[in-house]
Motif scaffolding. Structure first.
Motif, PDB file in Angstrom:
ATOM      1  N   THR A  13       0.819  -1.213   0.000  1.00 18.19           N
ATOM      2  CA  THR A  13       0.000   0.000   0.000  1.00 18.19           C
ATOM      3  C   THR A  13       0.853   1.264   0.000  1.00 18.19           C
ATOM      4  O   THR A  13       0.583   2.193  -0.765  1.00 18.19           O
ATOM      5  CB  THR A  13      -0.937   0.000   1.226  1.00 18.19           C
ATOM      6  OG1 THR A  13      -1.695  -1.214   1.232  1.00 18.19           O
ATOM      7  CG2 THR A  13      -1.879   1.182   1.185  1.00 18.19           C
ATOM      8  N   LYS A  14       1.879   1.310   0.828  1.00 22.40           N
ATOM      9  CA  LYS A  14       2.740   2.495   0.901  1.00 22.40           C
ATOM     10  C   LYS A  14       3.431   2.765  -0.432  1.00 22.40           C
ATOM     11  O   LYS A  14       3.611   3.917  -0.826  1.00 22.40           O
ATOM     12  CB  LYS A  14       3.802   2.340   1.999  1.00 22.40           C
ATOM     13  CG  LYS A  14       3.260   2.480   3.391  1.00 22.40           C
ATOM     14  CD  LYS A  14       2.964   3.926   3.691  1.00 22.40           C
ATOM     15  CE  LYS A  14       2.505   4.085   5.124  1.00 22.40           C
ATOM     16  NZ  LYS A  14       2.056   5.433   5.402  1.00 22.40           N
ATOM     17  N   GLU A  24      -4.158   6.397   1.494  1.00 22.02           N
ATOM     18  CA  GLU A  24      -3.994   4.998   1.885  1.00 22.02           C
ATOM     19  C   GLU A  24      -5.210   4.165   1.471  1.00 22.02           C
ATOM     20  O   GLU A  24      -5.074   3.066   0.943  1.00 22.02           O
ATOM     21  CB  GLU A  24      -3.781   4.885   3.392  1.00 22.02           C
ATOM     22  CG  GLU A  24      -3.564   3.457   3.858  1.00 22.02           C
ATOM     23  CD  GLU A  24      -3.346   3.335   5.355  1.00 22.02           C
ATOM     24  OE1 GLU A  24      -3.238   2.181   5.808  1.00 22.02           O
ATOM     25  OE2 GLU A  24      -3.288   4.351   6.055  1.00 22.02           O
ATOM     26  N   ARG A  25      -6.385   4.690   1.690  1.00 24.15           N
ATOM     27  CA  ARG A  25      -7.613   3.961   1.335  1.00 24.15           C
ATOM     28  C   ARG A  25      -7.696   3.736  -0.175  1.00 24.15           C
ATOM     29  O   ARG A  25      -8.050   2.652  -0.630  1.00 24.15           O
ATOM     30  CB  ARG A  25      -8.843   4.730   1.848  1.00 24.15           C
ATOM     31  CG  ARG A  25     -10.149   4.052   1.560  1.00 24.15           C
ATOM     32  CD  ARG A  25     -10.265   2.777   2.365  1.00 24.15           C
ATOM     33  NE  ARG A  25     -11.457   2.057   1.939  1.00 24.15           N
ATOM     34  CZ  ARG A  25     -11.607   0.760   2.013  1.00 24.15           C
ATOM     35  NH1 ARG A  25     -10.645   0.018   2.508  1.00 24.15           N
ATOM     36  NH2 ARG A  25     -12.707   0.186   1.625  1.00 24.15           N
ATOM     37  N   ILE A  30      -6.990   0.151  -4.987  1.00 21.44           N
ATOM     38  CA  ILE A  30      -6.273  -0.211  -6.220  1.00 21.44           C
ATOM     39  C   ILE A  30      -5.730  -1.630  -6.100  1.00 21.44           C
ATOM     40  O   ILE A  30      -5.895  -2.447  -7.016  1.00 21.44           O
ATOM     41  CB  ILE A  30      -5.134   0.795  -6.511  1.00 21.44           C
ATOM     42  CG1 ILE A  30      -5.711   2.144  -6.933  1.00 21.44           C
ATOM     43  CG2 ILE A  30      -4.195   0.250  -7.588  1.00 21.44           C
ATOM     44  CD1 ILE A  30      -4.700   3.278  -6.988  1.00 21.44           C
ATOM     45  N   LEU A  31      -5.107  -1.944  -4.972  1.00 24.37           N
ATOM     46  CA  LEU A  31      -4.560  -3.285  -4.779  1.00 24.37           C
ATOM     47  C   LEU A  31      -5.665  -4.341  -4.769  1.00 24.37           C
ATOM     48  O   LEU A  31      -5.495  -5.433  -5.326  1.00 24.37           O
ATOM     49  CB  LEU A  31      -3.732  -3.349  -3.496  1.00 24.37           C
ATOM     50  CG  LEU A  31      -2.432  -2.543  -3.508  1.00 24.37           C
ATOM     51  CD1 LEU A  31      -1.749  -2.592  -2.142  1.00 24.37           C
ATOM     52  CD2 LEU A  31      -1.493  -3.037  -4.589  1.00 24.37           C
TER      53      LEU A  31
END
Length: 67
Positions: A13-14, A24-25, A30-31
């Motif tokens: 995420t980072k 972050e959300r 996306i992931l």
């Protein structure tokens, strides 16, 4: 004996936040979308290559951004 630094193959995420400038959300979303697109299970990580392919990014430009 010299061992070269090991390079990661997974993206987190980072990393997505750094590359895209998203929150972050949004990066987690996306992931999750990439996991759905590649039919990955919850425990399976996303590779940098899969991320670049999905987002249509040049892998050679993304690798230096990820530490």
């Amino acid at each position: 004996m010299y061992k070269p630094a090991m390079k990661r193959i997974c993206i987190y995420t980072k990393d997505v936040q750094l590359i895209t400038g998203k929150s972050e959300r949004q990066a987690r979303n996306i992931l999750m979308s990439i996991k759905d697109a590649y039919a990955k299970k919850k425990h399976q990580p996303i590779t940098i290559h899969e991320f670049c392919e999905y987002m249509d990014f040049d892998l050679d430009k993304i690798i230096p951004l990820i530490k």
